[in-house]
Every structure is written in structure tokens, then in C-alpha cells.
Design a protein around this motif. Sequence first.
Motif, PDB file in Angstrom:
ATOM      1  N   ILE A  70       0.839  -1.126   0.069  1.00 49.28           N
ATOM      2  CA  ILE A  70      -0.062   0.047  -0.157  1.00 49.28           C
ATOM      3  C   ILE A  70       0.862   1.138   0.120  1.00 49.28           C
ATOM      4  O   ILE A  70       0.679   2.245  -0.545  1.00 49.28           O
ATOM      5  N   LYS A  71       1.888   1.185   0.561  1.00 47.11           N
ATOM      6  CA  LYS A  71       3.010   2.227   0.617  1.00 47.11           C
ATOM      7  C   LYS A  71       3.849   2.527  -0.620  1.00 47.11           C
ATOM      8  O   LYS A  71       4.205   3.770  -0.948  1.00 47.11           O
ATOM      9  N   THR A  72       3.504   1.674  -1.808  1.00 46.40           N
ATOM     10  CA  THR A  72       4.317   1.857  -2.875  1.00 46.40           C
ATOM     11  C   THR A  72       3.501   2.721  -4.027  1.00 46.40           C
ATOM     12  O   THR A  72       2.272   2.887  -3.920  1.00 46.40           O
ATOM     13  N   LYS A  78      -2.356   2.740  -9.247  1.00 45.97           N
ATOM     14  CA  LYS A  78      -3.315   1.668  -9.384  1.00 45.97           C
ATOM     15  C   LYS A  78      -4.682   2.197  -9.248  1.00 45.97           C
ATOM     16  O   LYS A  78      -5.696   2.185  -9.705  1.00 45.97           O
ATOM     17  N   THR A  79      -4.590   2.418  -7.690  1.00 50.69           N
ATOM     18  CA  THR A  79      -5.916   2.774  -6.981  1.00 50.69           C
ATOM     19  C   THR A  79      -6.500   4.071  -7.589  1.00 50.69           C
ATOM     20  O   THR A  79      -7.838   4.230  -7.955  1.00 50.69           O
ATOM     21  N   ALA A  80      -5.545   4.962  -7.873  1.00 50.24           N
ATOM     22  CA  ALA A  80      -6.011   6.589  -8.499  1.00 50.24           C
ATOM     23  C   ALA A  80      -6.892   6.243  -9.809  1.00 50.24           C
ATOM     24  O   ALA A  80      -7.598   6.921 -10.109  1.00 50.24           O
ATOM     25  N   THR A  81      -6.092   5.304 -10.731  1.00 48.59           N
ATOM     26  CA  THR A  81      -6.724   4.965 -12.094  1.00 48.59           C
ATOM     27  C   THR A  81      -7.935   4.069 -11.818  1.00 48.59           C
ATOM     28  O   THR A  81      -8.911   4.781 -12.306  1.00 48.59           O
ATOM     29  N   GLU A  82      -8.180   3.193 -11.175  1.00 45.62           N
ATOM     30  CA  GLU A  82      -9.157   2.306 -11.115  1.00 45.62           C
ATOM     31  C   GLU A  82     -10.326   2.760 -10.150  1.00 45.62           C
ATOM     32  O   GLU A  82     -11.305   2.805 -10.784  1.00 45.62           O
ATOM     33  N   LEU A  87      -5.355  10.169 -14.276  1.00 39.93           N
ATOM     34  CA  LEU A  87      -4.352   9.713 -15.108  1.00 39.93           C
ATOM     35  C   LEU A  87      -3.102  10.764 -15.113  1.00 39.93           C
ATOM     36  O   LEU A  87      -3.503  12.007 -14.808  1.00 39.93           O
ATOM     37  N   TYR A  88      -2.213  10.402 -15.604  1.00 38.15           N
ATOM     38  CA  TYR A  88      -1.226  11.531 -15.584  1.00 38.15           C
ATOM     39  C   TYR A  88      -1.317  12.192 -16.876  1.00 38.15           C
ATOM     40  O   TYR A  88      -2.204  11.842 -17.816  1.00 38.15           O
TER      41      TYR A  88
END
Length: 99
Positions: A70-72, A78-82, A87-88
Motif C-alpha cells: 500500500i505504501k508503494t 493503480k488505485t487512483a486510476t481504477e 491519469l497522468y
Amino acid sequence: MTIRKKQNKLDQRTKIIMIIVLIFVVILAFSYINLRQKSKKIAKEQQQVESQIKKQEEKKKELKKKKEYIKTKEFIEKTATEKFGLLYPGEYLLKGSDD
């Protein structure tokens, strides 16, 4: 006759002592059996508790791994996208059709 009376009294005493000893041995035997059963039951419970401890230790290891993941940055992206569709800049999300 006095010798016979003395022998008879000794025989009665011996019988009484033998009966008392026999009763004592029977009581000890039942006590031993009862303690043996309790010992087996406790050993089984101990084995079950040790099994639960192992399961909980494995679960703890998994949770530690998940905590580290979770710290990576990979997880955050992945969480922000899903979940949030973020997106960037200049990045596009391609979704396949659900057939």
C-alpha cells in the motif's frame, strides 16, 4: 478355643484390610482414568490453539506484505486510476469491451 478366636479375629481383620485396600485401588484406578481423559482433551485443545496461532501468524505476514504494498507508488497509481479515474497528463485509459 482362645487360639481359634484369635485366628478368627486375625482373619476378619485381614479381610477388612483387604477390602479397604481393594476399595482404595479401585478409587485410584477411576481417578487415573479420569485424569488420563482430561489430559487427552487438554492436549487436543492445545493442538487446536497452536493451529490457530499458526493461521494468525500467516495472516499477520500477509497483512504486513499488504501494508508495505500500500505504501508503494505502484499501488497509489493503480488505485487512483481504477477507483478515481485519474491519469497522468497525456495518458489515456483504454477499456476493452465486455462481451
